[in-house]
Design an enzyme around this catalytic site. Structure first.
Site, PDB file in Angstrom:
ATOM      1  N   PHE A  10       0.799  -0.916   0.141  1.00 30.46           N
ATOM      2  CA  PHE A  10      -0.081   0.056   0.392  1.00 30.46           C
ATOM      3  C   PHE A  10       0.565   0.914  -0.037  1.00 30.46           C
ATOM      4  CE2 PHE A  10      -3.465   2.391   1.984  1.00 30.46           C
ATOM      5  CZ  PHE A  10      -3.913   2.599   1.084  1.00 30.46           C
ATOM      6  N   GLY A 128     -10.571   2.919   2.614  1.00 37.81           N
ATOM      7  CA  GLY A 128     -11.426   3.079   1.731  1.00 37.81           C
ATOM      8  C   GLY A 128     -11.250   1.564   0.303  1.00 37.81           C
ATOM      9  N   SER A 130      -9.564  -0.038  -1.745  1.00 33.10           N
ATOM     10  CA  SER A 130      -8.542   0.731  -3.155  1.00 33.10           C
ATOM     11  C   SER A 130      -7.361  -0.976  -2.839  1.00 33.10           C
ATOM     12  CB  SER A 130      -7.808   1.124  -2.736  1.00 33.10           C
ATOM     13  OG  SER A 130      -7.320   1.798  -1.284  1.00 33.10           O
ATOM     14  N   LYS A 183     -14.765  -4.392   8.423  1.00 36.25           N
ATOM     15  CA  LYS A 183     -14.835  -5.249   6.605  1.00 36.25           C
ATOM     16  C   LYS A 183     -13.632  -6.223   6.577  1.00 36.25           C
ATOM     17  CE  LYS A 183     -10.681  -3.504   4.870  1.00 36.25           C
ATOM     18  NZ  LYS A 183     -10.215  -4.061   3.590  1.00 36.25           N
ATOM     19  N   ASP A 236     -16.399  -0.437   1.106  1.00 39.91           N
ATOM     20  CA  ASP A 236     -14.295  -1.624   1.241  1.00 39.91           C
ATOM     21  C   ASP A 236     -14.548  -2.733   1.125  1.00 39.91           C
ATOM     22  OD1 ASP A 236     -11.724  -2.255   1.431  1.00 39.91           O
ATOM     23  OD2 ASP A 236     -11.437  -1.178   3.123  1.00 39.91           O
ATOM     24  N   SER A 246      -7.957 -10.193  -2.659  1.00 37.08           N
ATOM     25  CA  SER A 246      -7.925  -9.361  -1.280  1.00 37.08           C
ATOM     26  C   SER A 246      -7.105 -11.082  -0.147  1.00 37.08           C
ATOM     27  CB  SER A 246      -9.047  -9.205   0.049  1.00 37.08           C
ATOM     28  OG  SER A 246      -9.585  -9.385   0.755  1.00 37.08           O
ATOM     29  N   ARG A 247      -6.370 -10.439   0.603  1.00 30.73           N
ATOM     30  CA  ARG A 247      -5.542 -11.343   1.658  1.00 30.73           C
ATOM     31  C   ARG A 247      -6.208 -11.357   2.261  1.00 30.73           C
ATOM     32  NH1 ARG A 247      -1.246  -6.684   2.326  1.00 30.73           N
ATOM     33  NH2 ARG A 247      -2.889  -5.744   2.699  1.00 30.73           N
TER      34      ARG A 247
HETATM   35  N1  LIG Z   1      -2.144  -3.906   0.178  1.00 27.83           N
HETATM   36  C1  LIG Z   1      -4.126  -3.626  -0.453  1.00 27.83           C
HETATM   37  O1  LIG Z   1      -4.414  -3.998  -1.451  1.00 27.83           O
HETATM   38  C2  LIG Z   1      -3.969  -1.953   0.811  1.00 27.83           C
HETATM   39  C3  LIG Z   1      -3.337  -2.469   2.049  1.00 27.83           C
HETATM   40  N2  LIG Z   1      -4.608  -1.683   3.051  1.00 27.83           N
HETATM   41  C4  LIG Z   1      -3.550  -1.578   4.718  1.00 27.83           C
HETATM   42  O2  LIG Z   1      -2.271  -1.073   4.760  1.00 27.83           O
HETATM   43  C5  LIG Z   1      -1.670  -1.175   5.751  1.00 27.83           C
HETATM   44  C6  LIG Z   1      -0.179  -2.192   5.050  1.00 27.83           C
HETATM   45  O3  LIG Z   1      -0.825  -2.837   4.691  1.00 27.83           O
HETATM   46  P1  LIG Z   1       0.340  -3.545   3.137  1.00 27.83           P
HETATM   47  O4  LIG Z   1       0.997  -2.332   2.441  1.00 27.83           O
HETATM   48  O5  LIG Z   1      -0.850  -3.544   1.385  1.00 27.83           O
HETATM   49  O6  LIG Z   1       1.229  -5.099   3.776  1.00 27.83           O
HETATM   50  P2  LIG Z   1       2.287  -5.001   3.947  1.00 27.83           P
HETATM   51  O7  LIG Z   1       2.619  -6.032   3.825  1.00 27.83           O
HETATM   52  O8  LIG Z   1       3.013  -5.108   2.432  1.00 27.83           O
HETATM   53  O9  LIG Z   1       3.834  -4.352   3.638  1.00 27.83           O
HETATM   54  C7  LIG Z   1       4.035  -3.878   5.134  1.00 27.83           C
HETATM   55  C8  LIG Z   1       5.035  -3.265   5.330  1.00 27.83           C
HETATM   56  O10 LIG Z   1       5.410  -2.694   6.675  1.00 27.83           O
HETATM   57  C9  LIG Z   1       6.529  -2.685   6.855  1.00 27.83           C
HETATM   58  N3  LIG Z   1       6.303  -2.934   8.343  1.00 27.83           N
HETATM   59  C10 LIG Z   1       6.330  -4.371   8.938  1.00 27.83           C
HETATM   60  N4  LIG Z   1       6.197  -3.930  11.072  1.00 27.83           N
HETATM   61  C11 LIG Z   1       7.383  -2.429  10.087  1.00 27.83           C
HETATM   62  C12 LIG Z   1       8.161  -1.633  11.409  1.00 27.83           C
HETATM   63  N5  LIG Z   1       8.318  -2.477  12.744  1.00 27.83           N
HETATM   64  N6  LIG Z   1       9.043  -0.939  11.294  1.00 27.83           N
HETATM   65  C13 LIG Z   1       8.687  -0.238  10.229  1.00 27.83           C
HETATM   66  N7  LIG Z   1       8.765  -1.616   9.165  1.00 27.83           N
HETATM   67  C14 LIG Z   1       7.621  -2.171   9.603  1.00 27.83           C
HETATM   68  C15 LIG Z   1       7.507  -4.307   6.386  1.00 27.83           C
HETATM   69  O11 LIG Z   1       8.037  -4.235   6.107  1.00 27.83           O
HETATM   70  C16 LIG Z   1       6.205  -4.220   5.043  1.00 27.83           C
HETATM   71  O12 LIG Z   1       7.564  -3.368   3.816  1.00 27.83           O
HETATM   72  C17 LIG Z   1      -2.547  -2.072   6.516  1.00 27.83           C
HETATM   73  O13 LIG Z   1      -3.422  -1.956   7.622  1.00 27.83           O
HETATM   74  C18 LIG Z   1      -3.775  -2.806   5.523  1.00 27.83           C
HETATM   75  O14 LIG Z   1      -4.609  -3.162   5.552  1.00 27.83           O
HETATM   76  C19 LIG Z   1      -5.398  -0.533   2.754  1.00 27.83           C
HETATM   77  C20 LIG Z   1      -5.703  -0.415   1.508  1.00 27.83           C
HETATM   78  C21 LIG Z   1      -5.203  -1.376   0.479  1.00 27.83           C
HETATM   79  O1  LIG Z   2      -8.013  -3.095   2.101  1.00 32.17           O
HETATM   80  C1  LIG Z   2      -7.849  -3.434   1.735  1.00 32.17           C
HETATM   81  C2  LIG Z   2      -8.759  -3.180  -0.235  1.00 32.17           C
HETATM   82  O2  LIG Z   2      -9.283  -2.016   0.310  1.00 32.17           O
HETATM   83  C3  LIG Z   2      -7.138  -4.559   0.708  1.00 32.17           C
HETATM   84  O3  LIG Z   2      -7.563  -5.969   1.298  1.00 32.17           O
HETATM   85  P1  LIG Z   2      -6.587  -6.887   1.559  1.00 32.17           P
HETATM   86  O4  LIG Z   2      -6.113  -6.256   3.327  1.00 32.17           O
HETATM   87  O5  LIG Z   2      -7.567  -8.105   1.994  1.00 32.17           O
HETATM   88  O6  LIG Z   2      -5.695  -7.405   0.681  1.00 32.17           O
END
Ligand SMILES: NC(=O)C1=CN([C@@H]2O[C@H](COP(=O)(O)OP(=O)(O)OC[C@H]3O[C@@H](n4cnc5c(N)ncnc54)[C@H](O)[C@@H]3O)[C@@H](O)[C@H]2O)C=CC1
Ligand SMILES: O=C(CO)COP(=O)(O)O
EC number: 1.1.1.94
Length: 318
Positions: A10, A128, A130, A183, A236, A246-247
């Site tokens: 993200f 939201g 995405s 969600k 969402d 979605s994971r």
């Molecule tokens: N991937 C998606 O499509 C979306 C994700 N999100 C939200 O974004 C948030 C992050 O998710 P993603 O980026 O997808 O996960 P991800 O697993 O791809 O990345 C998480 C990142 O955080 C870093 N991280 C973890 N612990 C850390 C720490 N203690 N200090 C510094 N960096 C740290 C990791 O190294 C990694 O780069 C989640 O809450 C997720 O729900 C929201 C919308 C969309």
């Molecule tokens: O929040 C998300 C889409 O809005 C991403 O969903 P997941 O974390 O389940 O992949």
């Protein structure tokens, strides 16, 4: 300068979209090796393979000093630690949580944590429907920016809107953060129903009753109904419960099929389900789908038993 903390899926996607809109952006990661690799390949090969990073996007292990907004795109259960480690640099800046969940140890959401840890900063959340990959590919998305301070909300909405990120605004931070958190729990349940082959009708029923559960808790905690029916809640929920991108849904599908799931993949709904149940108990609320997800996660019941439990509850008005 906009700083995005967390070079996961993200964070990288947001950084790409903002940099392509012409903003000076730094994508921060704690991991030196990852930063070197991303600088060299101009790609986040781990999380968003095949998507080039814009030429002017800076990638660093240091958070640039300054006054620009900071987006925190790290997993929910890690957010407090990240803030603690970088508190001095973050003080006085506009902070935008980009994570979805409830902290297990405190049952607090991301905005409440930001306010508690750095009270002098404006605290907002960007949430939201995405998927990171969609944003990174330049596909159109619409998100909600929630900030209790309406003027700050307008500034952040304007500065974070890009060609493919259309941002709506609200002051209801509670509704926005709970919609995004809850969600994911329902998406695990929807995935489990899908994985077990129980059919689309069952999934639709589960999504609808799951939405009722989301509303019950969120409204009891002070959220506004229109936030729950907007992008950050209903929007969402629909995306996450219907797409195997979605994971959370894929994790649920694995549960439904009794298959293992890669534990390195971020699945926010698992810890959040437990935190939600705790919070609901404090509020004296029933959340049967969330309770079934927790029982499944704990291995206390099988999916069939979970469905029997849900279907044998007392009949009531909708
Ligand atoms: N991937 C998606 O499509 C979306 C994700 N999100 C939200 O974004 C948030 C992050 O998710 P993603 O980026 O997808 O996960 P991800 O697993 O791809 O990345 C998480 C990142 O955080 C870093 N991280 C973890 N612990 C850390 C720490 N203690 N200090 C510094 N960096 C740290 C990791 O190294 C990694 O780069 C989640 O809450 C997720 O729900 C929201 C919308 C969309
Ligand atoms: O929040 C998300 C889409 O809005 C991403 O969903 P997941 O974390 O389940 O992949």
């Amino acid at each position: 300068m906009i700083t995005v903390m967390g070079a996961g899926a993200f964070g990288t996607a947001l950084a790409i979209s903002l940099a392509e809109a012409g903003h000076p952006v730094t994508l921060w990661s704690r991991d030196h090796e990852q930063v070197s690799a991303m600088r060299l390949a101009r790609e986040n090969a781990h999380r968003l393979p095949g998507i080039p990073l814009p030429q002017f996007l800076a990638i660093d292990t240091t958070i640039p000093a300054g006054t620009g907004p900071v987006l925190l795109a790290v997993p929910m259960q890690q957010m407090r630690d990240v803030i603690k480690q970088h508190r001095a640099t973050l003080e006085g800046r506009d902070l935008v949580a980009c994570c979805k969940g409830i902290e297990l140890s405190t049952t607090m959401g991301p905005v409440a944590i930001l306010r508690q840890m750095i009270p002098d900063s404006a605290a907002a959340i960007l949430t939201g429907p995405s998927f990171a990959r969609d944003i990174a590919r330049g596909l159109p998305t619409a998100l909600t920016l929630a900030c209790a301070d309406p003027e700050k909300g307008i500034v952040l909405q304007q500065s974070l809107t890009t060609r493919n990120l259309r941002i709506y605004r609200t002051t209801d931070t509670i509704g926005a953060e709970l919609g995004g958190a809850l969600k994911n729990v329902i998406a695990i349940a929807a995935g489990a129903v899908t994985g077990a082959g129980l059919g689309d009708s069952a999934r639709a029923a589960l999504m609808t009753r799951g939405y009722a559960e989301m509303q019950r808790l969120a409204l009891s905690l002070g959220a506004r109904p229109d936030t729950l029916s907007g992008l950050s809640g209903f929007g969402d929920l629909v995306l996450t419960c219907t797409s195997p991108q979605s994971r959370n849904m894929r994790f649920g599908m694995a549960l439904g099929k009794n298959e293992a799931f890669d534990p390195t993949i971020t699945v926010e709904g698992a810890a959040t389900a437990r935190a939600t149940l705790q919070r609901a108990a404090e509020e004296g609320l029933e959340m049967p789908i969330t309770a079934a997800v927790v029982a499944l996660l704990d291995g206390k019941i099988q999916l069939r038993q979970a469905m029997d439990m849900l279907l044998s509850r007392p009949l009531k008005e909708e």
